[in-house]
Design an enzyme around this catalytic site. Structure first.
Site, PDB file in Angstrom:
ATOM      1  N   ASP A 287       0.956  -1.179  -0.075  1.00  0.00           N
ATOM      2  CA  ASP A 287      -0.003  -0.028   0.049  1.00  0.00           C
ATOM      3  C   ASP A 287       0.977   1.423  -0.105  1.00  0.00           C
ATOM      4  O   ASP A 287       1.862   1.227   0.520  1.00  0.00           O
ATOM      5  CB  ASP A 287      -1.136   0.135   1.187  1.00  0.00           C
ATOM      6  CG  ASP A 287      -1.967  -0.830   1.097  1.00  0.00           C
ATOM      7  OD1 ASP A 287      -2.054  -1.461   0.015  1.00  0.00           O
ATOM      8  OD2 ASP A 287      -3.058  -0.876   2.088  1.00  0.00           O
TER       9      ASP A 287
ATOM     10  N   HIS B 144       3.830  -2.251   3.275  1.00  0.00           N
ATOM     11  CA  HIS B 144       4.085  -1.150   2.833  1.00  0.00           C
ATOM     12  C   HIS B 144       5.150  -0.722   2.113  1.00  0.00           C
ATOM     13  O   HIS B 144       6.265  -0.733   2.511  1.00  0.00           O
ATOM     14  CB  HIS B 144       3.834   0.089   3.804  1.00  0.00           C
ATOM     15  CG  HIS B 144       2.520  -0.155   4.461  1.00  0.00           C
ATOM     16  ND1 HIS B 144       1.969  -1.002   5.491  1.00  0.00           N
ATOM     17  CD2 HIS B 144       1.171   0.701   4.567  1.00  0.00           C
ATOM     18  CE1 HIS B 144       0.786  -0.846   5.826  1.00  0.00           C
ATOM     19  NE2 HIS B 144       0.260  -0.024   5.302  1.00  0.00           N
TER      20      HIS B 144
END
Length: 760
Positions: free
Chosen positions: A104, A256
């Site tokens: 993400d 991430h």
């Protein structure tokens, strides 16, 4: 008594210069529009850059703890992949011994390439949920991501919690990210992950309508069922542990690749991949996980909705029907592709322009503040030098001088001008040069001379030829060695001429600038100009005087040695600023130009914004013409080259370059107040205003002016200063595109009368 020189009334054909002037005048409105469009374009670039950084339109609210009574239990208890095929909510789980590796918040220029390198090394794909604004800023990374066989999904454009946003904002977040993907990699996608989302059991009554709407639009919403929590930076071992599913279960695993310092993620990822492979796991994308699960269930592959027109997501229920691991991607075509390319191009311009402007404005700000400090220092030194008892220009100058008054349609003012000169304490002859007036200026001048009993007035009429020609006519007709030039709308104090000519006791002085003051200062526009005049004459000119590089003898009040004027060829018609032109010519001829603050003239400033624009445009453009004409002064040697070495750079930097960029400082300030930090931006603006007020107050003190006018200064900074900037930009555009204007006549009221002594 008054004598006249008749002129012929025959109309002459316009000259080539006048024909060019007419054409240039016709171009002024488009140039003003162009100046406004230029400023608008730069403002738009700044707003775009702020939007990409979530400063414009950003929303940091995150909803927590909301109820979920409206969300179906099968969704709350289902898998991490949510589709709405046939209008019905359906969840899909990742098959056992399968990892759908997801990342993400990217792309990030530091961490994403390192993640891609690790994935390439281990030959595994992943799904990246990208932020549209980051895609716009780093399109090449997304292109590499897709080319390497990875899958991309939407993580909104500005990373906002969509449960707080309107339907229009939700659509905008999705569409703009699709355009960014189209411009960066030539694709659109049907995958979506909401910012701040986690497992499906966290869906609440506020976010559920968003997922339903996006599902109806053909999007597949992706959640997680195993979170590495790498954003907490707990250490490599814990990241690996927290990302490991229980008991061989399949999982949508969250890492991430942006949003903070991700060095632990980079170190943990290889260890995690090796660990999961040792456990018998395979890695796939979200689309691959859906296809694998549906194949295992005996269903037809096609968890993703078919793309709509031009690569946009289509309606619900259309099966993808493909085994491609990038099944969520659609090729961008048509308007979507071109709009996406345009977006990427605009962002590239913003990414380059805003940092350059920021550095430039920082330099400009430091230079401006340095100039204020230099002006205060030199103005104080000049004042102390000129007002000490031992200071003297030399033996008092008592010989008569010639006062030249060029006049064109000055019926409102010429009588007051002559009345003020009649009170002069210094012997003078007055030469009024009527430049083809059509309002009876010459007759009014002769009548005023007779009424005042003035026998030292001559009125010369000539065909309209412009102010420089009128001044040259007066110089040729002058009977004395020193000539004083003043405008036809200006009045002198009784002691003005005597004070003005005293510097000529120094044989090296060729010209003297007087102190022009605004007479009609009791209006808002007049008060603004009054502040400007006082600061200009008591700070700028004092500084230039000490540096021996005075750029301009004001047309309202200036004195010259007649021989010096003739030596440099008289007043030139080459520029609109004949006063600046001849001043620079004086410097280059080796004459000294000084400022005499005690010689005061009272002039009628423009009373309307239109008149003010016209006057300042002529001044600004004329100054640029004069500087360009004398550009070779930069290489002049010896004392005569001082203006080129010192004055020319100062004028160019602080009267042209700095003001051109000044509107951007104001735009940055407003932008910061609205979108960044209102308090900090306001304090910075107030600090600059305080410095300017300090300088203005000191200038008023030097000239013994009343401080009450300084109450108008904040408003001057908000309105008047912006207009002056636009005038200068207008002038710059005119200078770059060519063109020329004639001597412009401003509308006068004659309200500035003879001053009472040195009254204010």
């Amino acid at each position: 008594m008054t004598t006249t020189t008749p002129s012929r009334r025959r109309r002459r054909a316009p000259t080539r210069i006048e024909r060019v002037a007419g054409k240039a005048a016709a171009l002024q409105k488009p140039r003003v529009i162009l100046a406004g469009l230029l400023l608008l374009a730069l403002t738009s670039v700044m707003l775009l850059d702020g939007y990409l950084r979530a400063e414009v339109g950003g929303d940091q609210r995150v909803r927590t703890g909301a109820a979920s009574g409206k969300v179906p239990d099968k969704v709350l208890d289902g898998g991490p992949i949510l589709t709405f095929r046939g209008g019905q909510a359906t969840t899909v789980s990742v098959p056992d011994k399968t990892i759908a590796l997801t990342f993400d918040d990217g792309p990030n220029p530091t961490w994403t390439p390192q993640v891609l390198a690790i994935l390439k090394k281990y030959d595994i794909p992943a799904t990246f949920f990208v932020v549209g604004s980051m895609v716009s800023r780093y399109p090449s990374i997304v292109a590499d991501m897709v080319d390497a066989g990875n899958e991309v999904g939407i993580h909104t454009f500005t990373h906002v919690d969509l449960s707080y946003q309107s339907d229009a904002r939700v659509n905008r977040e999705m569409q703009q990210t699709q355009l960014a993907l189209a411009g960066a990699a030539g694709i659109t996608t049907t995958l979506f992950r909401a910012p701040y989302s986690s497992e499906t059991d966290a869906i609440d009554n506020y976010s559920w309508p968003v997922y339903k709407k996006l599902g109806e639009d053909g999007y597949t919403s992706v959640f997680v069922d195993t979170d590495s929590d790498d954003w907490k930076r707990p250490g490599v071992s814990k990241i690996v542990k927290w990302a490991t599913p229980d008991d061989g279960e399949g999982a949508s695993v969250l890492f991430h690749d942006a949003g903070g310092e991700r060095s632990q993620t980079i170190k943990a990822l290889p260890k995690y991949i090796e660990k999961m492979r040792a456990k018998g796991y395979t890695f796939t994308t979200i689309s691959g996980a859906v296809q694998k699960q549906e194949a295992a269930d005996g269903g037809q592959a096609g968890g993703q909705a078919q793309g709509g027109p031009n690569g946009q997501p289509g309606g619900a229920g259309a099966a993808a029907g493909t085994s491609n691991l990038q099944a969520a991607h659609r090729t961008a075509t048509g308007a979507t592709l071109y709009e996406g390319k345009a977006l990427i191009g605009a962002v590239a311009v913003a990414e380059w322009t805003v940092p350059v402007l920021s550095v430039g404005l920082l330099v400009v700000g430091v230079a401006v503040m340095g100039r204020f400090g230099l002006m205060l220092l030199l103005a104080r030194r000049h004042y102390r030098q000129r007002n000490r008892r031992r200071f003297s220009w030399g033996p008092p100058v008592r010989q008569p001088v010639s006062v030249i008054v060029p006049a064109y349609n000055e019926k409102e003012c010429i009588a007051n001008t002559l009345k003020s000169l009649a009170q002069s304490t210094h012997p003078i002859e007055i030469i009024v040069v009527d430049d083809g007036s059509t309002d009876g200026t010459s007759e009014i001048a002769r009548a005023a001379a007779r009424e005042l009993g003035m026998t030292n007035v001559r009125v010369i009429r000539q065909e309209n030829a412009g102010k420089p020609a009128a001044l040259n006519n007066g110089v040729r007709s002058a009977g004395h060695d020193i000539v004083v030039m003043m405008d036809g709308d200006t009045v002198f104090e009784p002691d003005t001429v005597r004070q003005l000519v005293q510097p000529f006791a120094d044989p090296g002085v060729g010209a003297v600038a007087g102190n022009a003051k605004v007479g009609n200062r009791n209006t808002v526009i007049g008060a603004w100009q009054h502040i400007e005049y006082v600061m200009g004459f008591n700070l700028d000119r004092r500084m230039y005087d000490l540096l021996r590089c005075m750029p301009t003898i004001p047309g309202a009040i200036g004195a010259f040695r007649r021989e010096a004027v003739l030596e440099v060829g008289g007043m030139s018609e080459d520029t609109l600023a004949e006063d600046t032109d001849i001043t620079i010519a004086m410097h280059r001829a080796g004459w000294r130009v000084v400022y005499q603050e005690h010689a005061r003239a009272w002039t009628e400033a423009p009373g309307s914004l239109k008149q003010l624009w016209s006057q300042r445009y002529r001044w600004s453009y004329g100054t640029m013409q004069a500087l360009w004409k004398h550009r070779r002064s930069l290489t002049d040697k010896g004392p005569s080259g001082r203006f080129g070495r010192v004055g020319m750079p100062l004028v160019v930097i602080f009267q042209i370059v700095t003001p051109v960029f000044a509107p951007l400082i104001d735009v940055f300030t407003v932008y910061s107040m609205i979108f960044v930090d209102f308090r900090a931006a306001l304090l910075a603006w107030l600090a600059v205003l305080a410095v300017q007020l300090l300088c203005a107050a000191y200038a008023f003190r030097l000239d013994r002016e009343k401080y009450r006018y300084l109450l108008m200064m904040p408003l001057q900074q908000l309105a008047y200063r912006q207009m002056m900037y636009l005038v200068l930009i207008h002038s710059c555009i005119t200078a770059m595109t060519g063109g020329r204007l004639r001597w412009q006549k401003l509308k006068r009221t004659g309200e500035v009368g003879t001053p009472a002594g040195a009254g204010r």
